[in-house]
Design a protein around this motif. Structure first.
Motif, mmCIF file in Angstrom:
data_model
loop_
_atom_site.group_PDB
_atom_site.id
_atom_site.type_symbol
_atom_site.label_atom_id
_atom_site.label_comp_id
_atom_site.label_asym_id
_atom_site.label_seq_id
_atom_site.Cartn_x
_atom_site.Cartn_y
_atom_site.Cartn_z
ATOM 1 N N ARG A 65 0.833 -1.210 0.000
ATOM 2 C CA ARG A 65 0.000 0.000 0.000
ATOM 3 C C ARG A 65 0.868 1.260 0.000
ATOM 4 N NH1 ARG A 65 -4.059 -0.116 4.629
ATOM 5 N NH2 ARG A 65 -4.883 1.665 3.499
ATOM 6 N N TYR A 67 3.952 1.486 -1.145
ATOM 7 C CA TYR A 67 4.567 1.559 -2.470
ATOM 8 C C TYR A 67 3.570 2.159 -3.471
ATOM 9 C CZ TYR A 67 6.465 0.137 -6.971
ATOM 10 O OH TYR A 67 6.921 0.144 -8.268
ATOM 11 N N ALA A 68 2.330 1.679 -3.436
ATOM 12 C CA ALA A 68 1.296 2.193 -4.331
ATOM 13 C C ALA A 68 1.048 3.682 -4.088
ATOM 14 C CB ALA A 68 -0.003 1.400 -4.153
ATOM 15 N N LEU A 69 1.076 4.101 -2.827
ATOM 16 C CA LEU A 69 0.930 5.521 -2.501
ATOM 17 C C LEU A 69 2.034 6.333 -3.173
ATOM 18 C CD1 LEU A 69 -0.246 7.907 -0.747
ATOM 19 C CD2 LEU A 69 1.481 7.252 0.949
ATOM 20 N N GLU A 70 3.260 5.869 -3.045
ATOM 21 C CA GLU A 70 4.375 6.603 -3.639
ATOM 22 C C GLU A 70 4.256 6.638 -5.161
ATOM 23 O OE1 GLU A 70 9.231 6.984 -3.484
ATOM 24 O OE2 GLU A 70 8.277 5.323 -2.439
ATOM 25 N N GLN A 71 3.845 5.531 -5.770
ATOM 26 C CA GLN A 71 3.693 5.494 -7.226
ATOM 27 C C GLN A 71 2.593 6.448 -7.690
ATOM 28 O OE1 GLN A 71 5.943 3.789 -9.273
ATOM 29 N NE2 GLN A 71 6.860 3.769 -7.236
ATOM 30 N N ALA A 72 1.511 6.519 -6.935
ATOM 31 C CA ALA A 72 0.365 7.341 -7.324
ATOM 32 C C ALA A 72 0.564 8.828 -7.065
ATOM 33 C CB ALA A 72 -0.893 6.860 -6.599
ATOM 34 N N THR A 73 1.241 9.168 -5.967
ATOM 35 C CA THR A 73 1.323 10.567 -5.549
ATOM 36 C C THR A 73 2.735 11.147 -5.547
ATOM 37 O OG1 THR A 73 1.637 10.067 -3.201
ATOM 38 C CG2 THR A 73 -0.657 10.212 -4.004
ATOM 39 N N HIS A 75 4.517 10.969 -2.972
ATOM 40 C CA HIS A 75 4.791 11.121 -1.544
ATOM 41 C C HIS A 75 5.300 9.794 -0.978
ATOM 42 C CE1 HIS A 75 2.598 14.746 -2.148
ATOM 43 N NE2 HIS A 75 1.401 14.187 -2.085
ATOM 44 N N GLN A 76 6.315 9.874 -0.162
ATOM 45 C CA GLN A 76 6.872 8.668 0.433
ATOM 46 C C GLN A 76 6.529 8.609 1.908
ATOM 47 O OE1 GLN A 76 11.223 8.034 1.048
ATOM 48 N NE2 GLN A 76 10.919 6.589 -0.639
ATOM 49 N N ASN A 170 -5.375 7.572 3.089
ATOM 50 C CA ASN A 170 -6.617 8.145 2.582
ATOM 51 C C ASN A 170 -6.519 9.656 2.442
ATOM 52 O OD1 ASN A 170 -7.795 5.619 2.421
ATOM 53 N ND2 ASN A 170 -8.919 5.822 4.334
ATOM 54 N N THR A 173 -4.281 10.596 -0.553
ATOM 55 C CA THR A 173 -4.795 10.286 -1.901
ATOM 56 C C THR A 173 -6.119 10.974 -2.107
ATOM 57 O OG1 THR A 173 -5.766 8.206 -1.094
ATOM 58 C CG2 THR A 173 -3.590 8.089 -2.107
#
Length: 173
Positions: A65, A67-73, A75-76, A170, A173
């Motif tokens: 999750r 990793y997906a956050l970083e890919q989408a936004t 933000h790390q 949440n 994103t």
């Protein structure tokens, strides 16, 4: 030196203060600061469970999750548990850890560290300046108080960490 001073000043605020950095988790080991100011925790990925409180299945799910956050936004965010703060203030410890690991992108100052020190009964969400409007202190405090601490008080640290991470993801994103 001037950049380091500016970075340290930038890390002095937001969600219980501090965070930031520049690049990926995998590259962070080569950028760690001198041992005198570095927390004695080695990053293992998006979730570093040095206190051993998150089961492998949940750790893997949280890592995916994040990793997906970083890919989408871009933000790390990392989740860290430590067996001890070694007598340090949690704010200082988390900021030093974020700096040593290089969490977030330096140009955006958008790193987030969710740190739990169960033996000292401390939790902190550290946010880089670039995200302080998205994750202000009051919201981070609310996430800790409403999402995490009730589960911690029930003895379910892993679920509390997951609830806090979910609320942060949440919001981001």
């Amino acid at each position: 030196m001037k950049q380091l001073t500016l970075l340290m000043l930038a890390l002095a605020a937001a969600c219980s203060v501090g965070s930031a950095g520049n690049s990926s988790i995998e590259d962070s080991r080569s950028r760690q600061s001198p041992a005198s100011s570095q927390p004695a925790v080695v990053p293992t990925g998006y979730v570093t469970d040095a206190a051993g409180i998150i089961d492998a299945t949940r750790e893997e799910a949280l890592s995916k999750r994040l990793y997906a956050l970083e890919q989408a936004t871009g933000h790390q965010m990392v989740i860290v548990t430590v067996p001890s703060l070694d007598g340090q203030d949690i704010s200082h410890f988390t900021t030093a850890l974020a700096n040593a690991w290089g969490i977030g992108r330096a140009e955006n100052d958008d790193g987030v560290v969710l740190l739990v020190a169960p033996n000292e009964r401390k939790v902190r969400i550290a946010v880089g300046y670039g995200l302080e409007k998205t994750l202000p202190d009051a919201l981070c405090g609310h996430i800790i108080e409403e999402q995490m601490l009730p589960r911690f008080r029930q003895g379910d640290l892993a679920t509390g960490i997951e609830a806090g991470a979910t609320a942060l993801i949440n919001q981001l994103t």
